[in-house]
Motif scaffolding. Sequence first.
Motif, short mmCIF file in Angstrom:
data_model
loop_
_atom_site.label_atom_id
_atom_site.label_comp_id
_atom_site.label_asym_id
_atom_site.label_seq_id
_atom_site.Cartn_x
_atom_site.Cartn_y
_atom_site.Cartn_z
N MET A 1 0.83 -1.20 0.00
CA MET A 1 0.00 0.00 0.00
C MET A 1 0.86 1.25 0.00
O MET A 1 0.63 2.19 -0.75
CB MET A 1 -0.88 0.02 1.23
CG MET A 1 -1.73 1.29 1.33
SD MET A 1 -2.67 1.32 2.85
CE MET A 1 -1.36 1.27 4.05
N ASP A 2 1.91 1.21 0.82
CA ASP A 2 2.77 2.39 0.95
C ASP A 2 3.34 2.79 -0.40
O ASP A 2 3.73 3.93 -0.60
CB ASP A 2 3.90 2.07 1.93
CG ASP A 2 3.34 1.55 3.25
OD1 ASP A 2 2.86 2.36 4.02
OD2 ASP A 2 3.37 0.33 3.46
N LEU A 5 0.57 5.09 -1.74
CA LEU A 5 0.37 6.32 -0.97
C LEU A 5 1.61 7.19 -1.12
O LEU A 5 2.34 7.43 -0.18
CB LEU A 5 0.13 5.99 0.51
CG LEU A 5 -1.25 5.42 0.86
CD1 LEU A 5 -1.35 5.18 2.35
CD2 LEU A 5 -2.36 6.35 0.41
N PRO A 7 3.62 10.31 -1.21
CA PRO A 7 3.52 11.68 -0.70
C PRO A 7 3.76 12.73 -1.78
O PRO A 7 3.14 13.80 -1.76
CB PRO A 7 4.62 11.74 0.35
CG PRO A 7 4.79 10.33 0.80
CD PRO A 7 4.56 9.50 -0.43
N PHE A 10 0.56 13.40 -3.73
CA PHE A 10 -0.39 14.14 -2.90
C PHE A 10 0.07 15.57 -2.66
O PHE A 10 -0.75 16.48 -2.55
CB PHE A 10 -0.60 13.41 -1.58
CG PHE A 10 -1.26 12.07 -1.76
CD1 PHE A 10 -2.43 11.97 -2.50
CD2 PHE A 10 -0.73 10.94 -1.18
CE1 PHE A 10 -3.05 10.75 -2.68
CE2 PHE A 10 -1.35 9.71 -1.36
CZ PHE A 10 -2.50 9.61 -2.10
N PHE A 83 -5.73 6.60 -8.93
CA PHE A 83 -6.57 6.69 -7.75
C PHE A 83 -7.28 5.37 -7.46
O PHE A 83 -7.47 4.99 -6.31
CB PHE A 83 -7.60 7.82 -7.91
CG PHE A 83 -7.01 9.17 -7.65
CD1 PHE A 83 -6.44 9.47 -6.42
CD2 PHE A 83 -7.02 10.15 -8.63
CE1 PHE A 83 -5.88 10.72 -6.18
CE2 PHE A 83 -6.47 11.41 -8.38
CZ PHE A 83 -5.90 11.69 -7.17
N ILE A 86 -4.93 3.13 -5.70
CA ILE A 86 -4.81 3.48 -4.28
C ILE A 86 -5.98 2.89 -3.52
O ILE A 86 -5.79 2.25 -2.48
CB ILE A 86 -4.81 5.02 -4.10
CG1 ILE A 86 -3.55 5.63 -4.74
CG2 ILE A 86 -4.88 5.38 -2.63
CD1 ILE A 86 -3.59 7.15 -4.83
N ALA A 87 -7.18 3.07 -4.05
CA ALA A 87 -8.38 2.54 -3.39
C ALA A 87 -8.27 1.03 -3.19
O ALA A 87 -8.54 0.51 -2.11
CB ALA A 87 -9.62 2.89 -4.22
N ASP A 88 -7.86 0.34 -4.24
CA ASP A 88 -7.74 -1.12 -4.17
C ASP A 88 -6.73 -1.56 -3.11
O ASP A 88 -6.97 -2.48 -2.34
CB ASP A 88 -7.34 -1.69 -5.54
CG ASP A 88 -8.47 -1.56 -6.55
OD1 ASP A 88 -9.62 -1.34 -6.12
OD2 ASP A 88 -8.20 -1.68 -7.76
N VAL A 90 -5.71 0.05 -0.51
CA VAL A 90 -6.21 0.35 0.83
C VAL A 90 -7.18 -0.74 1.27
O VAL A 90 -7.13 -1.23 2.39
CB VAL A 90 -6.90 1.73 0.88
CG1 VAL A 90 -7.67 1.90 2.18
CG2 VAL A 90 -5.88 2.84 0.74
N ASP A 91 -8.06 -1.14 0.35
CA ASP A 91 -9.02 -2.19 0.65
C ASP A 91 -8.32 -3.50 1.03
O ASP A 91 -8.75 -4.20 1.94
CB ASP A 91 -9.92 -2.44 -0.57
CG ASP A 91 -11.19 -1.60 -0.50
OD1 ASP A 91 -11.55 -1.20 0.63
OD2 ASP A 91 -11.80 -1.35 -1.54
N TRP A 93 -5.63 -3.98 2.52
CA TRP A 93 -5.04 -3.99 3.85
C TRP A 93 -6.07 -4.20 4.95
O TRP A 93 -5.73 -4.46 6.09
CB TRP A 93 -4.28 -2.70 4.10
CG TRP A 93 -2.90 -2.78 3.53
CD1 TRP A 93 -2.48 -2.26 2.35
CD2 TRP A 93 -1.78 -3.45 4.08
NE1 TRP A 93 -1.15 -2.55 2.15
CE2 TRP A 93 -0.70 -3.29 3.20
CE3 TRP A 93 -1.57 -4.18 5.26
CZ2 TRP A 93 0.56 -3.82 3.44
CZ3 TRP A 93 -0.31 -4.71 5.51
CH2 TRP A 93 0.73 -4.53 4.60
N CYS A 98 -0.68 -5.77 11.00
CA CYS A 98 0.77 -5.60 11.03
C CYS A 98 1.37 -5.98 12.36
O CYS A 98 2.55 -6.24 12.48
CB CYS A 98 1.15 -4.15 10.72
SG CYS A 98 0.80 -3.03 12.07
N CYS A 106 5.11 -1.37 12.54
CA CYS A 106 4.42 -0.68 11.47
C CYS A 106 5.38 0.13 10.61
O CYS A 106 5.08 0.42 9.47
CB CYS A 106 3.34 0.24 12.03
SG CYS A 106 1.94 -0.65 12.70
N ASP A 107 6.46 0.54 11.19
CA ASP A 107 7.38 1.39 10.44
C ASP A 107 8.33 0.51 9.66
O ASP A 107 8.40 0.43 8.53
CB ASP A 107 8.17 2.29 11.39
CG ASP A 107 8.86 1.45 12.45
OD1 ASP A 107 8.44 0.30 12.66
OD2 ASP A 107 9.80 1.95 13.06
#
Lengths: 107, 107
Positions: A1-2, A5, A7, A10, A83, A86-88, A90-91, A93, A98, A106-107
């Motif tokens: 996912m990361d 996402l 940055p 965005f 986009f 991204i949605a997929d 996120v879903d 996860w 974790c 998590c990091d």
Amino acid sequence: MDRFLDPELFRLLSEPTRVKLLSCLIKCGRPCSVTEIAECCSIDFSVVSRHLASMAKLGVLDASKEGRTVWYEARTSEIADRFRAIADSVDQWKTQSCCGGAGCDCD
Amino acid sequence: MDRFLDPELFRLLSEPTRVKLLSCLIKCGRPCSVTEIAECCSIDFSVVSRHLASMAKLGVLDASKEGRTVWYEARTSEIADRFRAIADSVDQWKTQSCCGGAGCDCD
DNA sequence: TGCATGCTGACGTCATAATGCAAATATATA
DNA sequence: TATATATTTGCATTATGACGTCAGCATGCA
């Protein structure tokens, strides 16, 4: 996912001025020159030039030089696809976890 | 479309620290306290508190106070849906045009 | 009541980046 | 070649926002 996402992507869209320019380009649905967009949005053309260049660099816009004019066009499908990706992600996860509690990494 | 291309939402996700926190919450898939996340991500808890509050304010997280503890949880479905809505609205604009040329009013 | 815990808010500092102007560059045209 | 046009780049200014420290507030517990 990361991975999705991002940055940087965005950050581009977090600036109202840039969003205004992008929105204008998406709506126009055709290549526009820097001058054209600057006049359309009432923004200094040096500012527009910089913003459009940065968005093209991140693959949000297509740029093609023709003589002394640079034509920018929104990569609409590419943007929409990104986009959705991204949605997929996120879903996906939603079902995973974790950390078992104490030893969370998590990091 | 401009309704979906919300600079505020993107501003939240443009900060690596905030993305780290959000990612952590999505992966955990359960409500976490401020202290818990601060320790998990090795970030000062006042910073975490600020970031989580701002994300909750924009509907990215759910917040619920229980005693002196505040539980934050990622609104995963809501986030995914929002990105899909953005993708859809961008796609819709593909076929439309905002300007007939001279009298463009993109703003 | 006194104290510990969990979180929030205010403040000063710092880094990043947006802006507008002016100069520079590149290209087209007379 | 001289000039006009389109865009980029350099620069100084200004604005925004992230950070950490510390004080304050609310809540739970002895």
